[in-house]
Enzyme design. Structure first.
Site, PDB file in Angstrom:
ATOM      1  N   HIS A 184       0.834  -1.206   0.000  1.00  0.00           N
ATOM      2  CA  HIS A 184       0.000   0.000   0.000  1.00  0.00           C
ATOM      3  C   HIS A 184       0.864   1.250   0.000  1.00  0.00           C
ATOM      4  O   HIS A 184       2.084   1.181   0.202  1.00  0.00           O
ATOM      5  CB  HIS A 184      -0.923   0.013   1.228  1.00  0.00           C
ATOM      6  CG  HIS A 184      -0.228  -0.348   2.506  1.00  0.00           C
ATOM      7  ND1 HIS A 184      -0.321  -1.597   3.085  1.00  0.00           N
ATOM      8  CD2 HIS A 184       0.610   0.356   3.306  1.00  0.00           C
ATOM      9  CE1 HIS A 184       0.410  -1.631   4.180  1.00  0.00           C
ATOM     10  NE2 HIS A 184       0.990  -0.460   4.338  1.00  0.00           N
ATOM     11  N   ARG A 282      13.401  -6.119   3.238  1.00  0.00           N
ATOM     12  CA  ARG A 282      12.277  -6.755   3.921  1.00  0.00           C
ATOM     13  C   ARG A 282      10.981  -6.273   3.278  1.00  0.00           C
ATOM     14  O   ARG A 282      10.672  -5.093   3.293  1.00  0.00           O
ATOM     15  CB  ARG A 282      12.268  -6.404   5.410  1.00  0.00           C
ATOM     16  CG  ARG A 282      11.046  -6.926   6.158  1.00  0.00           C
ATOM     17  CD  ARG A 282      10.956  -6.301   7.536  1.00  0.00           C
ATOM     18  NE  ARG A 282       9.720  -6.640   8.217  1.00  0.00           N
ATOM     19  CZ  ARG A 282       8.560  -5.991   8.066  1.00  0.00           C
ATOM     20  NH1 ARG A 282       8.486  -4.965   7.238  1.00  0.00           N
ATOM     21  NH2 ARG A 282       7.474  -6.367   8.731  1.00  0.00           N
ATOM     22  N   ASP A 284       7.129  -5.815   3.206  1.00  0.00           N
ATOM     23  CA  ASP A 284       6.106  -5.665   4.244  1.00  0.00           C
ATOM     24  C   ASP A 284       4.744  -6.164   3.758  1.00  0.00           C
ATOM     25  O   ASP A 284       4.340  -5.905   2.622  1.00  0.00           O
ATOM     26  CB  ASP A 284       5.998  -4.188   4.637  1.00  0.00           C
ATOM     27  CG  ASP A 284       4.988  -3.947   5.739  1.00  0.00           C
ATOM     28  OD1 ASP A 284       5.231  -4.397   6.866  1.00  0.00           O
ATOM     29  OD2 ASP A 284       3.948  -3.325   5.447  1.00  0.00           O
ATOM     30  N   GLU A 326       7.608 -10.224   5.506  1.00  0.00           N
ATOM     31  CA  GLU A 326       6.727 -10.244   6.659  1.00  0.00           C
ATOM     32  C   GLU A 326       5.468 -11.012   6.265  1.00  0.00           C
ATOM     33  O   GLU A 326       4.643 -10.513   5.507  1.00  0.00           O
ATOM     34  CB  GLU A 326       6.351  -8.830   7.084  1.00  0.00           C
ATOM     35  CG  GLU A 326       5.405  -8.812   8.270  1.00  0.00           C
ATOM     36  CD  GLU A 326       4.622  -7.520   8.383  1.00  0.00           C
ATOM     37  OE1 GLU A 326       4.260  -7.174   9.510  1.00  0.00           O
ATOM     38  OE2 GLU A 326       4.363  -6.879   7.343  1.00  0.00           O
TER      39      GLU A 326
END
Length: 337
Positions: A184, A282, A284, A326
């Site tokens: 997002h 990473r 998300d 994640e």
């Protein structure tokens, strides 16, 4: 792997590249592109094969990969080659990791760079710097509502500061981990602002609806992530005069990966930070990447295909960079990631 359809597509794409790319000698880039293209083409076709503009979108993707390779610094290209030779380098037991918020630990990125000797003295040689990208103050979700994917938030420093941190860490044989929010954007992001102004191109970057018919259909099976503070999965945007999907918070607009242009934009952003010196990125909230009517819009097969495609693209341009993800999922689902 050689496969006729993908090989023929690759030949056509290479003939259509921008002249400034096609005229350059990019030996390692083309070697990796050839090695990975069957998988890239297969995944792209699985996700977007029904689109009439499939080839044009693939040309755009390959041009993005090539442009970021051209921009990649010589010392990062050298690191890529070394890590390709020692392809299990990240499995070494020598890596000792730490995650921190740079403002709480050291004030800003300059302060964090100054504290590297202290961290190294503790035995830390892998540092995850929690989100540092530009976010609206008061509506940042702790750094996960990004207003500008290519700019460090002024509260932490500048892009030059993160490059200096990465360079110093590399000299000290320390690994840098950075976050990329792939699900997002902030509602203050340029794409959202353009969507608000009625630009159909950017409205297609999100899940945008004129009335409640489709949002209500999605809501029948979608759980609420923050029911107490952000109930529902859609928000009415008065300026745009439409409903927009906002799974996490009302100010975080979910990206529409059914549009291949969104994938290409995000691959470009991933490679931008790879070129700033990140060793590990990473990703998300990856479980939420693909939305499907009649489902929970989590852990869809297409979300896994997107992640594989992102990684295969990175293998072409910056193969020395790792991904971690994640996966906010039930224990039984974690192994899929």
């Amino acid at each position: 792997m050689y496969e006729q359809a993908s090989h023929a597509m690759l030949n056509e794409i290479l003939q259509e590249l921008k002249p400034e790319i096609g005229e350059l000698r990019l030996r390692h880039f083309y070697t990796r592109l050839g090695a990975n293209f069957y998988t890239i083409h297969s995944l792209f076709h699985l996700l977007y094969g029904e689109r009439a503009d499939l080839k044009a979108q693939m040309v755009s993707l390959v041009e993005t990969l090539a442009q970021r390779y051209i921009e990649r610094a010589p010392h990062l290209r050298k690191s890529d080659l070394a890590r390709e030779r020692d392809y299990n380098w990240f499995l070494s037991q020598k890596w000792v990791g730490m995650a921190l918020y740079c403002d709480r630990f050291a004030g800003d990125l300059k302060g964090l760079r100054a504290k590297l000797p202290y961290l190294q003295d503790l035995g830390v040689n892998l540092l995850h710097v929690m989100p540092i990208l530009d976010c609206p103050e008061g509506a940042s979700d702790g750094g996960y509502a990004v207003r500008d994917f290519c700019k460090v938030d002024a509260r932490f420093g500048s892009n030059e500061d993160i490059e200096a941190l990465a360079a110093t860490m590399r000299k000290r044989e320390m690994l840098l981990v950075l976050d990329v929010v792939v699900n997002h954007t902030s509602d203050q992001h340029e794409w959202a602002q353009q969507a608000r102004q009625g630009d159909k191109k950017y409205q297609d970057y999100y899940y945008v609806f004129d009335d409640r018919e489709m949002p209500d259909a999605y809501e029948e099976t979608m759980p609420e992530i923050f029911p107490a503070t952000a109930p529902g999965n859609f928000t009415w945007d008065a300026a745009m005069g439409k409903w927009v999907m906002t799974v996490f918070n009302t100010y975080q607009w979910d990206l529409n990966y059914r549009n291949p242009a969104v994938l290409i934009e995000m691959v470009d952003i991933i490679l931008f930070w790879a070129n700033k010196g990140a060793d590990i990125l990473r990703m998300d909230a990856v479980a939420f990447l693909w939305k499907k009517l009649g489902s929970t819009c989590q852990n869809e097969r297409e979300a896994h295909l997107l992640l594989q495609l992102m990684k295969d693209c990175c293998q072409v341009t910056a193969p020395g960079v790792l991904f971690i993800a994640e996966a906010i999922v039930a224990p039984g689902e974690i192994s899929k990631y």
